[in-house]
Design a protein around this motif. Structure first.
Motif, PDB file in Angstrom:
ATOM      1  N   HIS A   7       0.843  -1.193   0.000  1.00  0.00           N
ATOM      2  CA  HIS A   7       0.000   0.000   0.000  1.00  0.00           C
ATOM      3  C   HIS A   7       0.882   1.247   0.000  1.00  0.00           C
ATOM      4  N   THR A   8       0.319   2.337  -0.490  1.00  0.00           N
ATOM      5  CA  THR A   8       1.073   3.582  -0.535  1.00  0.00           C
ATOM      6  C   THR A   8       1.040   4.263   0.829  1.00  0.00           C
TER       7      THR A   8
ATOM      8  N   MET B 125       5.872   2.578   7.597  1.00  0.00           N
ATOM      9  CA  MET B 125       7.263   2.140   7.661  1.00  0.00           C
ATOM     10  C   MET B 125       8.177   2.991   6.778  1.00  0.00           C
ATOM     11  N   GLU B 126       7.588   3.874   5.957  1.00  0.00           N
ATOM     12  CA  GLU B 126       8.375   4.775   5.117  1.00  0.00           C
ATOM     13  C   GLU B 126       8.757   6.061   5.847  1.00  0.00           C
TER      14      GLU B 126
ATOM     15  N   VAL C 144       8.808  -3.831  -3.022  1.00  0.00           N
ATOM     16  CA  VAL C 144       7.951  -4.844  -3.651  1.00  0.00           C
ATOM     17  C   VAL C 144       8.802  -5.859  -4.402  1.00  0.00           C
ATOM     18  N   LEU C 145       9.761  -5.376  -5.176  1.00  0.00           N
ATOM     19  CA  LEU C 145      10.609  -6.278  -5.946  1.00  0.00           C
ATOM     20  C   LEU C 145      11.454  -7.167  -5.040  1.00  0.00           C
ATOM     21  N   GLU C 146      11.917  -6.628  -3.899  1.00  0.00           N
ATOM     22  CA  GLU C 146      12.668  -7.443  -2.940  1.00  0.00           C
ATOM     23  C   GLU C 146      11.780  -8.546  -2.361  1.00  0.00           C
TER      24      GLU C 146
ATOM     25  N   TYR D 221       2.493  -5.573  -7.711  1.00  0.00           N
ATOM     26  CA  TYR D 221       1.697  -4.388  -7.978  1.00  0.00           C
ATOM     27  C   TYR D 221       2.066  -3.287  -7.002  1.00  0.00           C
ATOM     28  N   LEU D 222       2.112  -2.067  -7.479  1.00  0.00           N
ATOM     29  CA  LEU D 222       2.332  -0.902  -6.608  1.00  0.00           C
ATOM     30  C   LEU D 222       1.046  -0.115  -6.543  1.00  0.00           C
TER      31      LEU D 222
END
Length: 113
Positions: free
Chosen positions: A31-32, A36-37, A89-91, A112-113
């Motif tokens: 999710h956007t 955690m960001e 996501v890729l990780e 998916y982003l």
């Protein structure tokens, strides 16, 4: 060190689903604006040492407001903060692929982003 790697739990569940139930496709969605960001591992590791009270947010950073006693146990945790949403996501997809590698039918993945 403490066993605190949350993706291990998710990977365990996905591999179980694949091996025991025959799941052949997974969707990885982040999710956007994930919380955690908004802080770094260094910041979150230091907060519990200040006290047990909830941290405060000011000037775009969190800070401890406690008077103690706190705990140093947070120093041993990989908090898995997110600095790049797409890379995260890729990780995750790469980790799942690695965990299920060598299977006769490799599951499909759709990030998916």
């Amino acid at each position: 060190m403490l066993p605190t790697d949350p993706p291990d739990d998710a990977i365990r569940s996905l591999v179980n689903s694949y091996k025991l139930l025959g799941t052949t496709e997974w969707v990885v969605i982040h999710h956007t604006h994930c919380g955690m960001e908004f802080f770094t591992g260094e910041v979150i590791r230091g907060l519990p040492a200040n006290g047990r009270e909830t941290a405060a947010l000011g000037d775009a950073r969190f800070y401890g407001v406690g008077a103690g006693p706190g705990s140093a146990e947070a120093e041993y945790i990989d908090w898995q903060t997110i600095t790049n949403e797409a890379a995260s996501v890729l990780e995750d997809v790469a980790s799942i692929k690695d965990a299920s590698a060598g299977s006769a039918r490799h599951p499909g993945f759709r990030p998916y982003l």
